[in-house]
Design a protein around this motif. Structure first.
Motif, mmCIF file in Angstrom:
data_model
loop_
_atom_site.group_PDB
_atom_site.id
_atom_site.type_symbol
_atom_site.label_atom_id
_atom_site.label_comp_id
_atom_site.label_asym_id
_atom_site.label_seq_id
_atom_site.Cartn_x
_atom_site.Cartn_y
_atom_site.Cartn_z
ATOM 1 N N LEU A 182 -57.036 -16.483 52.817
ATOM 2 C CA LEU A 182 -57.419 -17.904 52.821
ATOM 3 C C LEU A 182 -56.965 -18.528 54.135
ATOM 4 O O LEU A 182 -55.764 -18.684 54.387
ATOM 5 C CB LEU A 182 -56.781 -18.636 51.630
ATOM 6 C CG LEU A 182 -57.033 -20.154 51.582
ATOM 7 C CD1 LEU A 182 -58.522 -20.477 51.497
ATOM 8 C CD2 LEU A 182 -56.284 -20.792 50.404
ATOM 9 N N ASP A 183 -57.940 -18.837 54.990
ATOM 10 C CA ASP A 183 -57.670 -19.488 56.284
ATOM 11 C C ASP A 183 -58.261 -20.886 56.166
ATOM 12 O O ASP A 183 -59.484 -21.056 56.204
ATOM 13 C CB ASP A 183 -58.345 -18.689 57.401
ATOM 14 C CG ASP A 183 -58.057 -19.252 58.795
ATOM 15 O OD1 ASP A 183 -57.608 -20.410 58.894
ATOM 16 O OD2 ASP A 183 -58.311 -18.527 59.789
ATOM 17 N N ALA A 184 -57.393 -21.886 55.966
ATOM 18 C CA ALA A 184 -57.902 -23.234 55.699
ATOM 19 C C ALA A 184 -56.875 -24.259 56.149
ATOM 20 O O ALA A 184 -55.681 -24.095 55.906
ATOM 21 C CB ALA A 184 -58.189 -23.394 54.205
ATOM 22 N N GLY A 236 -53.445 -16.197 69.185
ATOM 23 C CA GLY A 236 -53.411 -17.610 68.812
ATOM 24 C C GLY A 236 -54.101 -18.493 69.825
ATOM 25 O O GLY A 236 -54.727 -18.005 70.777
ATOM 26 N N HIS A 237 -53.961 -19.782 69.614
ATOM 27 C CA HIS A 237 -54.645 -20.792 70.441
ATOM 28 C C HIS A 237 -53.903 -22.104 70.282
ATOM 29 O O HIS A 237 -53.081 -22.261 69.365
ATOM 30 C CB HIS A 237 -56.098 -20.935 69.974
ATOM 31 C CG HIS A 237 -56.218 -21.135 68.475
ATOM 32 N ND1 HIS A 237 -56.126 -22.368 67.889
ATOM 33 C CD2 HIS A 237 -56.368 -20.247 67.455
ATOM 34 C CE1 HIS A 237 -56.235 -22.232 66.566
ATOM 35 N NE2 HIS A 237 -56.371 -20.948 66.279
ATOM 36 N N HIS A 238 -54.180 -23.047 71.159
ATOM 37 C CA HIS A 238 -53.608 -24.387 71.005
ATOM 38 C C HIS A 238 -54.235 -25.084 69.809
ATOM 39 O O HIS A 238 -55.405 -24.856 69.487
ATOM 40 C CB HIS A 238 -53.868 -25.222 72.260
ATOM 41 C CG HIS A 238 -53.064 -24.775 73.440
ATOM 42 N ND1 HIS A 238 -51.755 -25.155 73.626
ATOM 43 C CD2 HIS A 238 -53.383 -23.969 74.480
ATOM 44 C CE1 HIS A 238 -51.301 -24.614 74.743
ATOM 45 N NE2 HIS A 238 -52.275 -23.879 75.280
ATOM 46 N N VAL A 290 -59.262 -27.743 66.431
ATOM 47 C CA VAL A 290 -58.494 -26.613 65.906
ATOM 48 C C VAL A 290 -58.275 -25.568 66.999
ATOM 49 O O VAL A 290 -57.167 -25.025 67.119
ATOM 50 C CB VAL A 290 -59.133 -26.022 64.631
ATOM 51 C CG1 VAL A 290 -60.506 -25.459 64.890
ATOM 52 C CG2 VAL A 290 -58.237 -24.947 64.049
ATOM 53 N N HIS A 291 -59.297 -25.316 67.810
ATOM 54 C CA HIS A 291 -59.091 -24.507 69.019
ATOM 55 C C HIS A 291 -59.010 -25.517 70.156
ATOM 56 O O HIS A 291 -60.011 -25.858 70.778
ATOM 57 C CB HIS A 291 -60.245 -23.529 69.233
ATOM 58 C CG HIS A 291 -60.260 -22.426 68.219
ATOM 59 N ND1 HIS A 291 -61.136 -21.383 68.254
ATOM 60 C CD2 HIS A 291 -59.473 -22.195 67.137
ATOM 61 C CE1 HIS A 291 -60.903 -20.567 67.235
ATOM 62 N NE2 HIS A 291 -59.905 -21.049 66.542
ATOM 63 N N ASP A 292 -57.822 -26.018 70.398
ATOM 64 C CA ASP A 292 -57.684 -27.151 71.307
ATOM 65 C C ASP A 292 -57.749 -26.705 72.767
ATOM 66 O O ASP A 292 -57.638 -25.514 73.073
ATOM 67 C CB ASP A 292 -56.348 -27.870 71.028
ATOM 68 C CG ASP A 292 -56.411 -29.354 71.368
ATOM 69 O OD1 ASP A 292 -57.509 -29.933 71.342
ATOM 70 O OD2 ASP A 292 -55.348 -29.931 71.683
ATOM 71 N N GLY A 350 -60.552 -17.417 74.331
ATOM 72 C CA GLY A 350 -59.465 -17.723 73.414
ATOM 73 C C GLY A 350 -59.537 -16.815 72.226
ATOM 74 O O GLY A 350 -60.019 -15.695 72.324
ATOM 75 N N LYS A 351 -59.088 -17.344 71.116
ATOM 76 C CA LYS A 351 -59.028 -16.503 69.932
ATOM 77 C C LYS A 351 -60.405 -16.012 69.516
ATOM 78 O O LYS A 351 -60.565 -14.946 68.956
ATOM 79 C CB LYS A 351 -58.394 -17.284 68.810
ATOM 80 C CG LYS A 351 -58.253 -16.421 67.598
ATOM 81 C CD LYS A 351 -57.918 -17.163 66.363
ATOM 82 C CE LYS A 351 -58.019 -16.204 65.208
ATOM 83 N NZ LYS A 351 -58.829 -16.710 64.142
ATOM 84 N N ARG A 352 -61.437 -16.820 69.784
ATOM 85 C CA ARG A 352 -62.763 -16.455 69.334
ATOM 86 C C ARG A 352 -63.314 -15.231 70.052
ATOM 87 O O ARG A 352 -64.250 -14.620 69.587
ATOM 88 C CB ARG A 352 -63.724 -17.619 69.556
ATOM 89 C CG ARG A 352 -63.705 -18.593 68.425
ATOM 90 C CD ARG A 352 -64.510 -19.802 68.730
ATOM 91 N NE ARG A 352 -64.167 -20.861 67.806
ATOM 92 C CZ ARG A 352 -64.690 -20.980 66.598
ATOM 93 N NH1 ARG A 352 -65.566 -20.119 66.185
ATOM 94 N NH2 ARG A 352 -64.316 -21.959 65.817
ATOM 95 N N ILE A 389 -49.659 -18.810 65.788
ATOM 96 C CA ILE A 389 -49.325 -17.387 65.880
ATOM 97 C C ILE A 389 -49.975 -16.767 64.652
ATOM 98 O O ILE A 389 -49.580 -17.050 63.521
ATOM 99 C CB ILE A 389 -47.792 -17.161 65.864
ATOM 100 C CG1 ILE A 389 -47.114 -17.838 67.064
ATOM 101 C CG2 ILE A 389 -47.479 -15.664 65.832
ATOM 102 C CD1 ILE A 389 -47.334 -17.163 68.407
ATOM 103 N N GLU A 390 -51.031 -15.980 64.897
ATOM 104 C CA GLU A 390 -51.861 -15.517 63.781
ATOM 105 C C GLU A 390 -52.308 -14.071 63.933
ATOM 106 O O GLU A 390 -53.497 -13.787 64.096
ATOM 107 C CB GLU A 390 -53.073 -16.420 63.626
ATOM 108 C CG GLU A 390 -53.872 -16.642 64.893
ATOM 109 C CD GLU A 390 -55.132 -17.465 64.608
ATOM 110 O OE1 GLU A 390 -55.869 -17.079 63.706
ATOM 111 O OE2 GLU A 390 -55.352 -18.470 65.299
ATOM 112 N N PRO A 391 -51.348 -13.152 63.856
ATOM 113 C CA PRO A 391 -51.747 -11.748 63.917
ATOM 114 C C PRO A 391 -52.517 -11.351 62.664
ATOM 115 O O PRO A 391 -52.418 -12.015 61.627
ATOM 116 C CB PRO A 391 -50.399 -11.020 63.973
ATOM 117 C CG PRO A 391 -49.460 -11.937 63.257
ATOM 118 C CD PRO A 391 -49.915 -13.327 63.596
HETATM 119 N N1 GLY Z 1 -59.362 -20.872 61.544
HETATM 120 C C1 GLY Z 1 -59.799 -20.427 62.789
HETATM 121 C C2 GLY Z 1 -58.719 -19.779 63.515
HETATM 122 O O1 GLY Z 1 -57.781 -19.295 62.911
HETATM 123 O O2 GLY Z 1 -58.655 -19.746 64.705
#
Ligand code: GLY
Ligand code: MN
Ligand code: MN
Length: 448
Positions: free
Chosen positions: A205-207, A300-302, A307-309, A333-335, A373-375
């Motif tokens: 769950l990413d929310a 990760g990202h700012h 959300v992706h600042d 970035g993260k994308r 920080i999202e490994p």
């Molecule tokens: N929820 C989008 C991301 O984690 O970057």
């Protein structure tokens, strides 16, 4: 009815106004900021309701003045003396200045990078907004955990999360909710959220909700039955270690991409221990970049108004040598998928770092930045097959028989928003993790 109104972030950053039809002017020399608001015709109130008056705006914002937009042309005529420069964000936002007294320069290039440089360092007010967004999202994650064992579908998870946030005064999500169970957890931006949970091990769950236009970004990965299978437990433990060790290292001066590399090294070491990787040393496999089969996105990202600042003039993950020709700014970035090739560039850039020289385009963390920080470790069958198992360079390091046991795990991601402080960091995300998370799933909790 048209689409829901979404205020432009650069505009909100300067004005604090979140309703349509406004402008903002800032006189740099006088340090004077004026919010220009529309007069709302009573007929429009019938359809769209009232929008704030000048007094309302003065009460909610620290702008120096609030005026009706009908006076903007006259103001510009007076303020823009010949030879002065008007900075605007986008060419299509140039005002019509036929009525100025002489030549006025209009610059559509410099404002955006200047604002990005400001936005990347958060003010205490902004940190408070991001903290509040995280508090609501964390409580909403807890609400889902506490009911998880009674839920039958991804839809119910989506509904509980968004309903909880709305009831707490946060009706806008910072991004579409990702509630991916089983193999859907291996799709990074899964949004369908329409499948049953039955027979699956995990749900990712990413929310994250918004608070006053500021984002949060939170991920937890739950065992649907309340107990991890041995395979899911092993992968969850690896991602936990990747995240803990990276968060511990967040402090001013750190080059963020070195944290990504650290997470990769942990992943290689642990995947070798599980036997998913084999046939080589950790160093050899790391150098090939095979780990990107399982950890295919940035660490990760700012986080801020988006959300992706924005990241300012530098880039969080890949530096100058990785910028494709003709491309500027912090877009990688993260994308972006992290491939063996991009990982190799990142490693080369990290080796070139020295304590004495500024990094080439990569960003050092500074106080009051907020980053995720999202490994994650994912088992996306189609992706792994096409780019790694079908490629002899990587296939030899992946044990296919062992890997088969892990496909049903789907994927695990754990994501927190981290504030860089004077000498370290503070975790703004309070959603339970680890044993605390399992206790909420299995024993429930009092939400407030
Ligand atoms: N929820 C989008 C991301 O984690 O970057
Ligand atoms: Mn994120
Ligand atoms: Mn996220």
């Amino acid at each position: 009815m048209g689409p829901k109104f979404h205020q432009r972030r650069y505009f909100y950053y300067l004005s604090g106004a979140s309703f349509p039809g406004c402008s903002v002017t800032y006189d740099i020399a006088r340090d004077h900021l004026i919010l220009w608001i529309p007069y709302v015709d009573p007929r429009n109130v019938l359809w769209y309701g009232k929008s704030p008056s000048t007094d309302d705006c003065r009460a909610i914002s620290t702008v120096d003045d609030v005026r009706y937009i009908s006076g903007l042309d006259k103001f510009l005529y007076t303020a823009l003396v010949p030879g002065s420069t008007l900075f605007v964000l986008h060419p299509e936002q140039k005002p019509k200045l036929e009525s100025t007294k002489g030549v006025v320069n209009i610059d559509t290039v410099k404002l955006r990078p200047a604002m990005d440089a400001a936005r990347v360092i958060k003010t205490d007010y902004e940190v408070a907004m991001i903290r509040r967004a995280n508090a609501i999202s964390s409580a909403a994650h807890k609400a889902v955990m506490s009911r998880l064992k009674k839920l039958a579908s991804e839809r119910e998870i989506d509904a509980i999360f968004s309903g909880f946030c709305t009831a707490q005064g946060a009706p806008n999500q910072a991004y579409p909710i990702i509630a991916g169970s089983g193999p859907n957890a291996s799709t990074l931006h899964y949004e369908l959220n329409n499948e049953p949970l039955a027979g699956r091990q995990l749900v990712c769950l990413d929310a994250g909700a918004e608070w006053n236009c500021y984002a949060s970004d939170v991920t937890r990965t739950f065992p649907i039955s309340g107990t991890f299978t041995p395979e899911a437990a092993a992968i969850h433990a690896i991602v936990t270690r990747m995240q803990n060790e990276c968060i511990q290292r967040v402090k001013p001066g750190i080059v963020f991409s070195t944290l990504h590399l650290h997470a990769c090294i942990v992943a290689v070491t642990e995947l070798l221990r599980l036997g998913i990787l084999h046939n080589g040393t950790a160093a050899e496999i790391f150098n090939r970049g095979t780990v990107t089969a399982f950890f295919p996105h940035g660490l990760g990202h700012h986080v801020g108004l988006e959300v992706h600042d924005v990241s300012g003039p530098q880039r969080l993950l890949l530096g100058a040598t990785a910028v494709p020709k003709g491309r500027r700014g912090g877009a990688i970035g993260k994308r972006e998928v992290m491939t063996p090739e991009t990982l190799a560039v990142m490693y080369r850039e990290a080796l070139a770092l020295s304590p004495w020289a500024a990094p080439k385009g990569q960003q050092r963390l500074e106080k009051n930045m907020v980053v995720t920080i999202e490994p994650g470790i994912y088992f996306c069958r189609e992706y792994i097959q096409a780019y790694f198992l079908d490629n002899p360079t990587h296939a030899k390091y992946i044990n296919k028989e062992v890997l088969e046991k892990y496909y049903p795990v789907g994927g695990v991601r754990i994501e927190d928003c981290i504030l860089v402080t004077d000498d370290g960091n503070q975790n703004l995300t309070t959603a339970p993790k680890g044993d605390e998370m399992l206790a909420v799933i299995n024993e429930g909790c009092i939400l407030y």
